[in-house]
Scaffold this motif. Sequence first.
Motif, PDB file in Angstrom:
ATOM      1  N   ASP A   1       0.802  -1.223   0.000  1.00 16.26           N
ATOM      2  CA  ASP A   1       0.000   0.000   0.000  1.00 16.26           C
ATOM      3  C   ASP A   1       0.836   1.274   0.000  1.00 16.26           C
ATOM      4  OD1 ASP A   1      -2.424  -1.429  -0.007  1.00 16.26           O
ATOM      5  OD2 ASP A   1      -2.313  -1.687   2.164  1.00 16.26           O
ATOM      6  N   VAL A   2       1.773   1.363  -0.929  1.00 17.09           N
ATOM      7  CA  VAL A   2       2.583   2.566  -1.059  1.00 17.09           C
ATOM      8  C   VAL A   2       1.672   3.682  -1.569  1.00 17.09           C
ATOM      9  CG1 VAL A   2       4.561   3.607  -2.222  1.00 17.09           C
ATOM     10  CG2 VAL A   2       4.670   1.221  -1.494  1.00 17.09           C
ATOM     11  N   PRO A   3       1.610   4.793  -0.849  1.00 15.63           N
ATOM     12  CA  PRO A   3       0.703   5.877  -1.255  1.00 15.63           C
ATOM     13  C   PRO A   3       1.040   6.436  -2.636  1.00 15.63           C
ATOM     14  CG  PRO A   3       1.648   6.305   0.923  1.00 15.63           C
ATOM     15  CD  PRO A   3       2.345   5.110   0.355  1.00 15.63           C
ATOM     16  N   ASN A   4       0.019   6.892  -3.318  1.00 17.47           N
ATOM     17  CA  ASN A   4       0.152   7.560  -4.617  1.00 17.47           C
ATOM     18  C   ASN A   4       0.934   6.734  -5.636  1.00 17.47           C
ATOM     19  OD1 ASN A   4      -1.214   9.878  -3.597  1.00 17.47           O
ATOM     20  ND2 ASN A   4       0.680  10.451  -2.576  1.00 17.47           N
ATOM     21  N   SER A   5       0.610   5.469  -5.732  1.00 24.33           N
ATOM     22  CA  SER A   5       1.314   4.565  -6.647  1.00 24.33           C
ATOM     23  C   SER A   5       0.629   4.410  -7.996  1.00 24.33           C
ATOM     24  CB  SER A   5       1.460   3.178  -6.020  1.00 24.33           C
ATOM     25  OG  SER A   5       2.397   3.206  -4.997  1.00 24.33           O
ATOM     26  N   SER A   6      -0.576   4.876  -8.133  1.00 25.95           N
ATOM     27  CA  SER A   6      -1.319   4.571  -9.354  1.00 25.95           C
ATOM     28  C   SER A   6      -0.670   5.151 -10.603  1.00 25.95           C
ATOM     29  CB  SER A   6      -2.768   5.040  -9.233  1.00 25.95           C
ATOM     30  OG  SER A   6      -2.835   6.421  -8.984  1.00 25.95           O
ATOM     31  N   ASP A   7      -0.128   6.362 -10.529  1.00 28.03           N
ATOM     32  CA  ASP A   7       0.529   6.937 -11.705  1.00 28.03           C
ATOM     33  C   ASP A   7       1.764   6.120 -12.093  1.00 28.03           C
ATOM     34  OD1 ASP A   7      -1.351   8.961 -11.924  1.00 28.03           O
ATOM     35  OD2 ASP A   7      -0.170  10.374 -10.729  1.00 28.03           O
ATOM     36  N   ARG A   8       2.519   5.703 -11.107  1.00 27.70           N
ATOM     37  CA  ARG A   8       3.717   4.896 -11.383  1.00 27.70           C
ATOM     38  C   ARG A   8       3.323   3.527 -11.934  1.00 27.70           C
ATOM     39  NH1 ARG A   8       8.332   4.131 -13.576  1.00 27.70           N
ATOM     40  NH2 ARG A   8       9.572   2.549 -12.535  1.00 27.70           N
ATOM     41  N   LEU A   9       2.258   2.947 -11.414  1.00 27.54           N
ATOM     42  CA  LEU A   9       1.796   1.653 -11.938  1.00 27.54           C
ATOM     43  C   LEU A   9       1.364   1.777 -13.391  1.00 27.54           C
ATOM     44  CD1 LEU A   9      -0.133   0.193  -8.907  1.00 27.54           C
ATOM     45  CD2 LEU A   9       1.971  -0.680  -9.909  1.00 27.54           C
ATOM     46  N   LEU A  10       0.753   2.887 -13.741  1.00 23.42           N
ATOM     47  CA  LEU A  10       0.386   3.112 -15.135  1.00 23.42           C
ATOM     48  C   LEU A  10       1.636   3.189 -16.000  1.00 23.42           C
ATOM     49  CD1 LEU A  10      -1.715   3.599 -17.314  1.00 23.42           C
ATOM     50  CD2 LEU A  10      -1.605   6.044 -16.744  1.00 23.42           C
TER      51      LEU A  10
ATOM     52  N   ILE B   1      -3.538  -4.496 -15.858  1.00 24.17           N
ATOM     53  CA  ILE B   1      -4.761  -3.718 -16.105  1.00 24.17           C
ATOM     54  C   ILE B   1      -5.663  -3.770 -14.873  1.00 24.17           C
ATOM     55  CG2 ILE B   1      -6.889  -3.617 -17.471  1.00 24.17           C
ATOM     56  CD1 ILE B   1      -5.195  -4.647 -19.848  1.00 24.17           C
ATOM     57  N   ASN B   2      -5.828  -4.955 -14.319  1.00 22.49           N
ATOM     58  CA  ASN B   2      -6.658  -5.107 -13.116  1.00 22.49           C
ATOM     59  C   ASN B   2      -6.055  -4.395 -11.908  1.00 22.49           C
ATOM     60  OD1 ASN B   2      -8.540  -6.690 -14.488  1.00 22.49           O
ATOM     61  ND2 ASN B   2      -7.347  -8.534 -14.116  1.00 22.49           N
ATOM     62  N   MET B   3      -4.740  -4.435 -11.779  1.00 21.17           N
ATOM     63  CA  MET B   3      -4.096  -3.800 -10.635  1.00 21.17           C
ATOM     64  C   MET B   3      -4.189  -2.281 -10.708  1.00 21.17           C
ATOM     65  SD  MET B   3      -3.251  -5.956  -8.443  1.00 21.17           S
ATOM     66  CE  MET B   3      -4.750  -6.783  -8.926  1.00 21.17           C
ATOM     67  N   ILE B   4      -4.088  -1.723 -11.900  1.00 27.02           N
ATOM     68  CA  ILE B   4      -4.223  -0.270 -12.033  1.00 27.02           C
ATOM     69  C   ILE B   4      -5.619   0.150 -11.593  1.00 27.02           C
ATOM     70  CG2 ILE B   4      -4.340   1.641 -13.683  1.00 27.02           C
ATOM     71  CD1 ILE B   4      -2.103   0.184 -15.233  1.00 27.02           C
ATOM     72  N   ALA B   5      -6.623  -0.581 -12.044  1.00 27.69           N
ATOM     73  CA  ALA B   5      -8.003  -0.270 -11.647  1.00 27.69           C
ATOM     74  C   ALA B   5      -8.161  -0.385 -10.133  1.00 27.69           C
ATOM     75  CB  ALA B   5      -8.977  -1.201 -12.358  1.00 27.69           C
ATOM     76  N   TYR B   6      -7.577  -1.419  -9.547  1.00 27.97           N
ATOM     77  CA  TYR B   6      -7.665  -1.617  -8.100  1.00 27.97           C
ATOM     78  C   TYR B   6      -7.020  -0.454  -7.344  1.00 27.97           C
ATOM     79  CZ  TYR B   6      -6.413  -3.347  -3.486  1.00 27.97           C
ATOM     80  OH  TYR B   6      -6.222  -3.460  -2.139  1.00 27.97           O
ATOM     81  N   VAL B   7      -5.798  -0.099  -7.727  1.00 28.65           N
ATOM     82  CA  VAL B   7      -5.076   0.947  -7.008  1.00 28.65           C
ATOM     83  C   VAL B   7      -5.748   2.300  -7.209  1.00 28.65           C
ATOM     84  CG1 VAL B   7      -2.872   2.177  -6.845  1.00 28.65           C
ATOM     85  CG2 VAL B   7      -2.902  -0.303  -6.968  1.00 28.65           C
ATOM     86  N   ARG B   8      -6.182   2.577  -8.417  1.00 29.35           N
ATOM     87  CA  ARG B   8      -6.885   3.847  -8.657  1.00 29.35           C
ATOM     88  C   ARG B   8      -8.137   3.933  -7.782  1.00 29.35           C
ATOM     89  NH1 ARG B   8      -3.757   7.657 -11.194  1.00 29.35           N
ATOM     90  NH2 ARG B   8      -3.420   7.215 -13.383  1.00 29.35           N
ATOM     91  N   THR B   9      -8.860   2.836  -7.676  1.00 25.59           N
ATOM     92  CA  THR B   9     -10.067   2.823  -6.851  1.00 25.59           C
ATOM     93  C   THR B   9      -9.707   3.031  -5.385  1.00 25.59           C
ATOM     94  OG1 THR B   9     -11.148   1.346  -8.423  1.00 25.59           O
ATOM     95  CG2 THR B   9     -12.109   1.474  -6.230  1.00 25.59           C
TER      96      THR B   9
ATOM     97  N   LYS C   1      -9.441   7.479  -7.105  1.00 26.62           N
ATOM     98  CA  LYS C   1      -9.239   8.090  -8.418  1.00 26.62           C
ATOM     99  C   LYS C   1      -9.913   7.269  -9.503  1.00 26.62           C
ATOM    100  CE  LYS C   1      -4.799  10.027  -7.072  1.00 26.62           C
ATOM    101  NZ  LYS C   1      -3.357  10.040  -7.338  1.00 26.62           N
ATOM    102  N   GLN C   2     -11.077   6.760  -9.216  1.00 28.39           N
ATOM    103  CA  GLN C   2     -11.752   5.891 -10.172  1.00 28.39           C
ATOM    104  C   GLN C   2     -11.990   6.586 -11.510  1.00 28.39           C
ATOM    105  OE1 GLN C   2     -14.707   3.511  -8.454  1.00 28.39           O
ATOM    106  NE2 GLN C   2     -15.414   2.644 -10.369  1.00 28.39           N
TER     107      GLN C   2
END
Length: 190
Positions: A106-115, A141-149, A153-154
Amino acid sequence: MQPQLLRALSGFARTLVGDFIWLKSRYADEISQGEELDTRVFAEITSAQITLDPHFTNPVRYAASYLASIPKKPELALELLEMSQSFNPDRFDLLMSEALVRIGYDVPNSSDRLLDIAKRVEVLPDKSKLVGRMKMDDWMINMIAYVRTQEGKQELIEADLVDLLKQTENPARRELIEDELRRVRAGLVD
């Protein structure tokens, strides 16, 4: 230890010196030090090994996994992985290790990096993106959706999928991404 100086002085033997440091690191790792392990020293040794032998990624993946899981220092693990990626920008194992640390701890603000990781994985050859029989680009693809949610940031999920769709030319991958995009637009993603 000054790894850059050691790298310069060891010349063509730097990978041998890196392997030697890795072998000697057992005197400063969690097995020999136990609870008294100084995570900063452990990270510095791994950093020196990366500097001297950047293509030997097993030690960095091990160190990152250890640092994120036992002492709960995912930020230190990510530093090592990013350093190793600076020498090996398209190494699937390093990209996936980073993604797993970001998601699993659960590293904060990871969704941009995951993309960004997903985009880099998307263009790699299919044969290099497998873990067992599972294609990891589908998993991303599934992990980006999960982390964004998780990050609230859905609304960005659709933009991420559109961006990924632009990155691929593979018809099967395009179809998979388009299916997920339809699900998002229909509100079927949690």
